[in-house]
Write a protein that holds these residues in place. Structure first.
Motif, PDB file in Angstrom:
ATOM      1  N   ILE A 161       0.862  -1.188   0.000  1.00 26.34           N
ATOM      2  CA  ILE A 161       0.000   0.000   0.000  1.00 26.34           C
ATOM      3  C   ILE A 161       0.897   1.236   0.000  1.00 26.34           C
ATOM      4  N   GLY A 162       1.301   1.671  -1.167  1.00 23.86           N
ATOM      5  CA  GLY A 162       2.245   2.776  -1.288  1.00 23.86           C
ATOM      6  C   GLY A 162       1.730   4.078  -0.694  1.00 23.86           C
ATOM      7  N   SER A 163       0.422   4.352  -0.846  1.00 25.71           N
ATOM      8  CA  SER A 163      -0.129   5.607  -0.330  1.00 25.71           C
ATOM      9  C   SER A 163      -0.061   5.671   1.191  1.00 25.71           C
ATOM     10  N   LEU A 164      -0.111   4.523   1.865  1.00 26.36           N
ATOM     11  CA  LEU A 164      -0.002   4.505   3.320  1.00 26.36           C
ATOM     12  C   LEU A 164       1.443   4.703   3.760  1.00 26.36           C
ATOM     13  N   LEU A 165       2.384   4.153   3.004  1.00 25.63           N
ATOM     14  CA  LEU A 165       3.794   4.386   3.326  1.00 25.63           C
ATOM     15  C   LEU A 165       4.118   5.877   3.334  1.00 25.63           C
ATOM     16  N   GLU A 166       3.465   6.622   2.428  1.00 18.46           N
ATOM     17  CA  GLU A 166       3.715   8.054   2.354  1.00 18.46           C
ATOM     18  C   GLU A 166       3.254   8.786   3.616  1.00 18.46           C
ATOM     19  N   LYS A 167       2.331   8.174   4.347  1.00 24.04           N
ATOM     20  CA  LYS A 167       1.778   8.835   5.542  1.00 24.04           C
ATOM     21  C   LYS A 167       2.559   8.515   6.814  1.00 24.04           C
ATOM     22  N   ILE A 168       3.489   7.545   6.731  1.00 23.97           N
ATOM     23  CA  ILE A 168       4.250   7.191   7.927  1.00 23.97           C
ATOM     24  C   ILE A 168       5.040   8.409   8.381  1.00 23.97           C
ATOM     25  N   PRO A 169       4.977   8.789   9.651  1.00 23.70           N
ATOM     26  CA  PRO A 169       5.652  10.013  10.119  1.00 23.70           C
ATOM     27  C   PRO A 169       7.145  10.008   9.862  1.00 23.70           C
ATOM     28  N   GLU A 170       7.694  11.185   9.745  1.00 22.00           N
ATOM     29  CA  GLU A 170       9.121  11.348   9.489  1.00 22.00           C
ATOM     30  C   GLU A 170       9.975  10.934  10.682  1.00 22.00           C
ATOM     31  N   LYS A 171       9.366  10.717  11.854  1.00 24.86           N
ATOM     32  CA  LYS A 171      10.142  10.421  13.057  1.00 24.86           C
ATOM     33  C   LYS A 171      10.673   8.991  13.090  1.00 24.86           C
ATOM     34  N   ILE A 172      10.352   8.181  12.087  1.00 22.34           N
ATOM     35  CA  ILE A 172      10.831   6.806  12.092  1.00 22.34           C
ATOM     36  C   ILE A 172      12.356   6.783  12.022  1.00 22.34           C
ATOM     37  N   PRO A 173      12.994   5.734  12.551  1.00 20.50           N
ATOM     38  CA  PRO A 173      14.452   5.652  12.513  1.00 20.50           C
ATOM     39  C   PRO A 173      14.975   5.749  11.090  1.00 20.50           C
ATOM     40  N   GLU A 174      16.193   6.233  10.974  1.00 14.02           N
ATOM     41  CA  GLU A 174      16.796   6.435   9.650  1.00 14.02           C
ATOM     42  C   GLU A 174      16.898   5.145   8.875  1.00 14.02           C
ATOM     43  N   LYS A 175      17.273   4.064   9.561  1.00 13.96           N
ATOM     44  CA  LYS A 175      17.452   2.793   8.857  1.00 13.96           C
ATOM     45  C   LYS A 175      16.226   1.914   9.053  1.00 13.96           C
ATOM     46  N   ILE A 176      15.535   1.629   7.991  1.00 15.77           N
ATOM     47  CA  ILE A 176      14.344   0.796   8.033  1.00 15.77           C
ATOM     48  C   ILE A 176      14.716  -0.588   7.493  1.00 15.77           C
ATOM     49  N   PRO A 177      14.222  -1.669   8.106  1.00 17.53           N
ATOM     50  CA  PRO A 177      14.530  -3.000   7.570  1.00 17.53           C
ATOM     51  C   PRO A 177      14.217  -3.093   6.085  1.00 17.53           C
ATOM     52  N   THR A 178      15.172  -3.570   5.333  1.00 15.96           N
ATOM     53  CA  THR A 178      15.064  -3.549   3.884  1.00 15.96           C
ATOM     54  C   THR A 178      14.592  -4.881   3.296  1.00 15.96           C
ATOM     55  N   ASN A 179      14.652  -5.949   4.077  1.00 13.46           N
ATOM     56  CA  ASN A 179      14.415  -7.281   3.524  1.00 13.46           C
ATOM     57  C   ASN A 179      13.171  -7.352   2.641  1.00 13.46           C
ATOM     58  N   PHE A 180      13.352  -7.906   1.467  1.00 17.33           N
ATOM     59  CA  PHE A 180      12.264  -8.100   0.522  1.00 17.33           C
ATOM     60  C   PHE A 180      12.560  -9.384  -0.245  1.00 17.33           C
ATOM     61  N   PHE A 181      11.669  -9.748  -1.146  1.00 18.62           N
ATOM     62  CA  PHE A 181      11.930 -10.903  -2.008  1.00 18.62           C
ATOM     63  C   PHE A 181      11.355 -10.607  -3.388  1.00 18.62           C
ATOM     64  N   PHE A 182      11.610 -11.496  -4.343  1.00 24.21           N
ATOM     65  CA  PHE A 182      11.112 -11.286  -5.698  1.00 24.21           C
ATOM     66  C   PHE A 182       9.586 -11.384  -5.712  1.00 24.21           C
ATOM     67  N   ASP A 183       8.964 -10.475  -6.449  1.00 27.61           N
ATOM     68  CA  ASP A 183       7.509 -10.413  -6.536  1.00 27.61           C
ATOM     69  C   ASP A 183       7.037 -11.286  -7.701  1.00 27.61           C
ATOM     70  N   GLU A 184       6.492 -12.464  -7.382  1.00 29.53           N
ATOM     71  CA  GLU A 184       6.038 -13.377  -8.432  1.00 29.53           C
ATOM     72  C   GLU A 184       4.787 -12.873  -9.139  1.00 29.53           C
ATOM     73  N   ASN A 185       4.133 -11.850  -8.563  1.00 31.15           N
ATOM     74  CA  ASN A 185       2.967 -11.265  -9.217  1.00 31.15           C
ATOM     75  C   ASN A 185       3.354 -10.159 -10.186  1.00 31.15           C
ATOM     76  N   TYR A 186       4.635  -9.813 -10.209  1.00 29.72           N
ATOM     77  CA  TYR A 186       5.085  -8.744 -11.092  1.00 29.72           C
ATOM     78  C   TYR A 186       6.383  -9.168 -11.749  1.00 29.72           C
ATOM     79  N   LYS A 187       6.257 -10.086 -12.690  1.00 23.12           N
ATOM     80  CA  LYS A 187       7.423 -10.597 -13.403  1.00 23.12           C
ATOM     81  C   LYS A 187       7.018 -11.084 -14.777  1.00 23.12           C
ATOM     82  N   CYS A 188       7.997 -11.182 -15.667  1.00 22.69           N
ATOM     83  CA  CYS A 188       7.754 -11.804 -16.966  1.00 22.69           C
ATOM     84  C   CYS A 188       7.632 -13.316 -16.786  1.00 22.69           C
ATOM     85  N   SER A 189       6.851 -13.950 -17.637  1.00 22.72           N
ATOM     86  CA  SER A 189       6.528 -15.369 -17.466  1.00 22.72           C
ATOM     87  C   SER A 189       7.726 -16.296 -17.660  1.00 22.72           C
ATOM     88  N   ASN A 190       8.776 -15.821 -18.328  1.00 19.64           N
ATOM     89  CA  ASN A 190       9.935 -16.686 -18.580  1.00 19.64           C
ATOM     90  C   ASN A 190      11.005 -16.556 -17.490  1.00 19.64           C
TER      91      ASN A 190
END
Length: 327
Positions: free
Chosen positions: A159-188
């Motif tokens: 939900i990108g629009s909600l991320l924009e509302k997160i206050p600026e007071k959050i710590p500078e380093k946010i956990p980055t862990n992610f994985f490949f999005d199987e819903n947004y990839k080419c079929s091959n």
């Protein structure tokens, strides 16, 4: 009067013929009964199939006539939430817009629920945001350590629009862990290793996949290990905005460089990548800057503020492969 005397042998023969005839008639009758039973069962199955088809058709017609106002019962980690498809899909390119797309045709389970194996604690905030409720006062009162947990859930649902509302007071380093999005990839492209490795299949062609999380605030860094470069042939890494529901092979929304020295919306120096090379990506959303470095790479870009950027990967040759790694 003449009395006809039968030969015992002929009587015996006649008796056996009669007995054999009766057995044949019994077997024919049995076969006919079995055939009739199979016909009845076949007709019953046909009626059941027609009924099921009719029910599915009714569901499809209902979705066509009133697709977005359909009620949905969500089971989030054991807690039930009621909503509508209209609310859950109010934003494009999210977890829910994919979940309720024709591609997935998601159906409730036997209890009429759609189960999502996530922590339900912060889902009311996410759901109220999608309902159009002003949640900014609530976000301001959430402690920093809990904001990080909320951010993880918001990123999972994309939900990108909600991320924009997160206050600026959050710590500078946010956990980055992610994985490949199987819903947004080419079929091959084939995803494996707990969605941390992607491999190119089929013939040579530009094939894109994004990470499942978009970044708009804070600093983020990750690394990509090249598992198979086909002797320096074409791979590209960086970040990109999302473009439509299917990933494009063009680079107009991407900020990246390739293993064959091409630069797309970035500046710097880069030369052939090899199998075993590790490419580092550093994204500072607050400063709007991007750095891509490696054994033969030193590339950067600026002016990226105000964008939601997703980790970007493009593989070209068959058997090209890479893996996301974190410190």
């Amino acid at each position: 009067k003449e009395i006809k005397i039968h030969n015992p042998e002929s009587l015996k023969k006649e008796f056996e013929e009669l007995k054999q005839k009766e057995e044949i008639e019994k077997e024919n009758k049995r076969k006919q009964e079995e055939l009739d039973r199979l016909k009845r069962e076949t007709e019953q199955l046909k009626q059941k199939e027609e009924f099921e088809k009719l029910e599915l058709l009714k569901i499809k017609i209902n979705k066509i006539n009133n697709p977005i106002k359909q009620k949905v019962k969500l089971n989030i980690g054991g807690t039930i939430f009621m909503s509508t498809i209209e609310t859950l899909t109010c934003e494009k390119l999210t977890f829910f817009s994919s979940l309720f797309s024709e591609q997935f045709n998601t159906q409730p389970d036997e209890d009429g629920e759609i189960f999502i194996d996530r922590d339900p604690k912060y889902f009311p905030i996410i759901l109220n945001h999608m309902r159009g409720v002003n949640i900014s006062p609530i976000l301001e009162k959430i402690p920093n350590e809990e904001l990080l947990l909320l951010i993880q859930e918001v990123r999972y649902y994309q939900i990108g629009s909600l991320l924009e509302k997160i206050p600026e007071k959050i710590p500078e380093k946010i956990p980055t862990n992610f994985f490949f999005d199987e819903n947004y990839k080419c079929s091959n492209l084939m995803v494996s290793n707990n969605r941390l490795t992607v491999t190119k299949t089929g013939s040579s062609s530009h094939s894109t996949i994004l990470g499942n999380i978009g970044f708009s605030k804070g600093k983020h860094n990750w690394k990509v290990r090249i598992d198979n470069s086909n002797d320096g042939h074409w791979l590209a890494f960086g970040v990109s905005e999302k473009k439509g529901t299917v990933p494009a092979s063009t680079f107009d929304k991407a900020f990246c460089c390739s293993g064959r020295s091409q630069l797309y919306n970035v500046q710097g120096n880069n030369s052939n990548w090899q199998t075993g090379h590790i490419i580092s990506i550093e994204l500072d959303c607050d400063q709007g800057s991007l750095k891509i470095t490696g054994p033969t790479t030193n590339v950067h870009a600026n002016g990226l503020t105000g964008k939601v950027l997703y980790p970007y990967f493009n593989l070209y040759d068959p058997n090209n492969a890479c893996t996301i790694i974190f410190d």
